[in-house]
Design an enzyme around this catalytic site. Structure first.
Site, PDB file in Angstrom:
ATOM      1  N   HIS A  17       0.870  -1.201   0.000  1.00  0.00           N
ATOM      2  CA  HIS A  17       0.000   0.000   0.000  1.00  0.00           C
ATOM      3  C   HIS A  17       0.893   1.234   0.000  1.00  0.00           C
ATOM      4  CE1 HIS A  17      -3.829   2.154   1.383  1.00  0.00           C
ATOM      5  NE2 HIS A  17      -2.915   3.102   1.226  1.00  0.00           N
ATOM      6  N   HIS A  19       1.541   5.379  -1.678  1.00  0.00           N
ATOM      7  CA  HIS A  19       1.188   6.560  -2.476  1.00  0.00           C
ATOM      8  C   HIS A  19       2.473   7.154  -3.042  1.00  0.00           C
ATOM      9  CE1 HIS A  19      -2.949   6.683  -0.879  1.00  0.00           C
ATOM     10  NE2 HIS A  19      -2.379   6.185   0.202  1.00  0.00           N
ATOM     11  N   ARG A  21       2.331   9.508  -5.660  1.00  0.00           N
ATOM     12  CA  ARG A  21       2.026  10.826  -6.238  1.00  0.00           C
ATOM     13  C   ARG A  21       2.499  10.900  -7.686  1.00  0.00           C
ATOM     14  NH1 ARG A  21      -1.236  10.840  -1.974  1.00  0.00           N
ATOM     15  NH2 ARG A  21      -0.400  11.787  -0.114  1.00  0.00           N
ATOM     16  N   LYS A 103      -9.239  -0.372  -6.046  1.00  0.00           N
ATOM     17  CA  LYS A 103      -9.302   0.276  -4.739  1.00  0.00           C
ATOM     18  C   LYS A 103     -10.656   0.927  -4.524  1.00  0.00           C
ATOM     19  CE  LYS A 103      -7.902   2.081  -0.857  1.00  0.00           C
ATOM     20  NZ  LYS A 103      -6.714   2.718  -0.377  1.00  0.00           N
ATOM     21  N   HIS A 140     -10.478   1.111   1.614  1.00  0.00           N
ATOM     22  CA  HIS A 140     -10.316   2.103   2.676  1.00  0.00           C
ATOM     23  C   HIS A 140     -11.557   1.952   3.556  1.00  0.00           C
ATOM     24  CE1 HIS A 140      -8.793   5.997   4.362  1.00  0.00           C
ATOM     25  NE2 HIS A 140      -9.993   5.894   4.908  1.00  0.00           N
ATOM     26  N   HIS A 178      -4.674  -0.556   5.847  1.00  0.00           N
ATOM     27  CA  HIS A 178      -4.246   0.224   7.017  1.00  0.00           C
ATOM     28  C   HIS A 178      -5.194   0.103   8.208  1.00  0.00           C
ATOM     29  CE1 HIS A 178      -6.956   2.923   4.951  1.00  0.00           C
ATOM     30  NE2 HIS A 178      -6.059   3.387   4.107  1.00  0.00           N
ATOM     31  N   ASP A 251       1.407   2.637   3.526  1.00  0.00           N
ATOM     32  CA  ASP A 251       0.564   3.826   3.357  1.00  0.00           C
ATOM     33  C   ASP A 251       1.406   5.091   3.388  1.00  0.00           C
ATOM     34  OD1 ASP A 251      -1.760   5.247   2.856  1.00  0.00           O
ATOM     35  OD2 ASP A 251      -2.353   5.343   4.959  1.00  0.00           O
TER      36      ASP A 251
HETATM   37  C1  NCD Z   1      -3.615   9.090   2.004  1.00  0.00           C
HETATM   38  C2  NCD Z   1      -3.153  10.145   0.999  1.00  0.00           C
HETATM   39  O1  NCD Z   1      -2.651  11.199   1.432  1.00  0.00           O
HETATM   40  O2  NCD Z   1      -3.264   9.911  -0.191  1.00  0.00           O
HETATM   41  N1  NCD Z   1      -3.665   9.693   3.302  1.00  0.00           N
HETATM   42  C3  NCD Z   1      -3.636   9.053   4.496  1.00  0.00           C
HETATM   43  O3  NCD Z   1      -3.796   9.711   5.516  1.00  0.00           O
HETATM   44  N2  NCD Z   1      -3.421   7.761   4.584  1.00  0.00           N
HETATM   45  C4  NCD Z   1      -4.917   8.508   1.590  1.00  0.00           C
HETATM   46  C5  NCD Z   1      -5.312   7.268   2.354  1.00  0.00           C
HETATM   47  O4  NCD Z   1      -4.696   6.212   2.229  1.00  0.00           O
HETATM   48  O5  NCD Z   1      -6.281   7.353   3.121  1.00  0.00           O
HETATM   49 ZN    ZN Z   2      -3.302   5.087   1.613  1.00  0.00          ZN
END
Ligand code: NCD
Ligand code: ZN
Length: 344
Positions: A17, A19, A21, A103, A140, A178, A251
């Site tokens: 998991h 991110h 960007r 997702k 989520h 998460h 995450d």
């Molecule tokens: C994540 C994000 O910033 O993209 N933020 C977070 O607090 N985990 C999105 C997510 O996984 O909920």
């Molecule tokens: Zn996330």
């Protein structure tokens, strides 16, 4: 002499998991993940979100182009589900190897989730097609009703949404992402084999006091929000249990420092710079170093039906100081001394 482990070599791990960007942020953060992890499940909550096969193909190419020379790192792409997702296109993209999973963001649950699913009824044909195809659904797991206390949103989701979902789709592969509560941990542990969960480093280290330690701490803010100590202890127990249903998913979610330190700070913690080290500290504190490799490098791949990695990663008990900033982002553990370091 000491009986403590000084060096630990494990099979190369994956991050289930993440991110990454896009643009300059992608270039700044992807090396931290590629340094340690062989593969990562890449979250699709860009703006606009990754919803079409062509978007995923292009995003994957941008990720690969942003890697440091010589880095081997495989982005596993996920489709952002909306009320309008087409079931046939989705499973076609899965069959062709573009998507590894889809997702589910309940609409307005978190960062860039406004195009998410408003009601599961809207995507029943999608869920049926995914179940038939064996395509994993990543969730989520928080309800979004304003009337539900933010600290209860995960537990309420588990009871009101996840329970019925599993009854209706008993064969659908589901990863509850998460997890942060005792309720989620025990639901997953006792649930069918088709149900698993990822756990982040921050939810293993911090309870909700961290949000208010001496003042409002926006860098400890993520979603699902940190919970009470008893929940932290429950997910620690789940992580180190050795149960194959629980595996690593950082995450890691970078936001620029100005977006975090704001009157309305963004949710997300950038933990990629020391994620593996951070998890290992928890396993060591719990006397469970022997179960670390399963959590980090085996359970996730087995759940997804992917081969285990062949390479290894070595961690050395020879800590380093995490800087206060990495570029324009404040990392998890900023300013702290870490016990472990990943050997070059
Ligand atoms: C994540 C994000 O910033 O993209 N933020 C977070 O607090 N985990 C999105 C997510 O996984 O909920
Ligand atoms: Zn996330």
């Amino acid at each position: 002499m000491t009986s403590e482990v000084q060096i630990l070599t494990i099979r190369q791990p994956d991050d289930w998991h993440l991110h990454l960007r896009d643009g300059a942020m992608l270039e700044a953060v992807v090396p931290w993940s590629a340094r340690v992890f062989a593969r990562a499940i890449v979250m699709p909550n860009l703006s606009p979100p990754v919803m079409q096969v062509a978007d995923a193909v292009r995003y994957r190419a941008r990720i690969l182009a942003a890697l440091p020379p010589g880095a081997a790192f495989e982005p596993l792409m996920t489709c952002y589900l909306s009320d309008d997702t087409d079931a046939n296109e989705l499973v076609h993209g899965y069959a062709n190897g573009v998507w590894v999973a889809a997702k589910l963001y309940p609409a307005h649950a978190t960062t860039n989730s406004e195009h998410g699913v408003t009601d599961l009824v809207r995507i029943r044909p999608v869920l049926e097609a995914m179940q038939r195809a064996g395509m994993p659904l990543l969730i989520h797991g928080e309800v979004t009703e304003a009337a539900v206390d933010i600290f209860d949103r995960e537990a309420v989701f588990v009871e009101r949404v996840l329970g019925p979902l599993i009854r209706d789709f008993p064969e659908l592969k589901i990863v509850l992402e998460h997890i942060t509560t005792e309720e989620a941990a025990s639901f997953v542990a006792e649930g069918p084999r088709s149900l698993a969960a990822t756990i982040t480093p921050q939810h293993l280290h911090l309870n909700r006091n961290a949000l208010f330690a001496g003042g409002l701490r926006s860098h400890a803010y993520c979603l699902p929000v940190l919970k009470r100590e008893r929940h932290r202890l429950a997910i620690r127990a789940a992580a180190v249990s050795g149960l194959p249903k629980f595996f690593l998913g950082t995450d890691s979610a970078p936001h620029l420092v100005d977006a975090k330190e704001s009157g309305c700070g963004c949710a997300g913690i950038f933990n990629a710079p020391a994620a593996l080290e951070s998890y290992l500290a928890v396993f060591e504190e719990e006397g469970a170093v022997a179960r670390f490799e399963g959590f980090a490098s085996e359970h996730g791949a087995r759940f997804y039906g992917l081969p285990l990695n062949e390479g290894t990663v070595t961690l050395v008990r020879d800590g380093r100081d995490m800087p206060e900033r990495i570029g324009d982002v404040v990392p998890f553990h900023a300013g702290e001394r870490l016990a472990w370091r990943v050997a070059a």
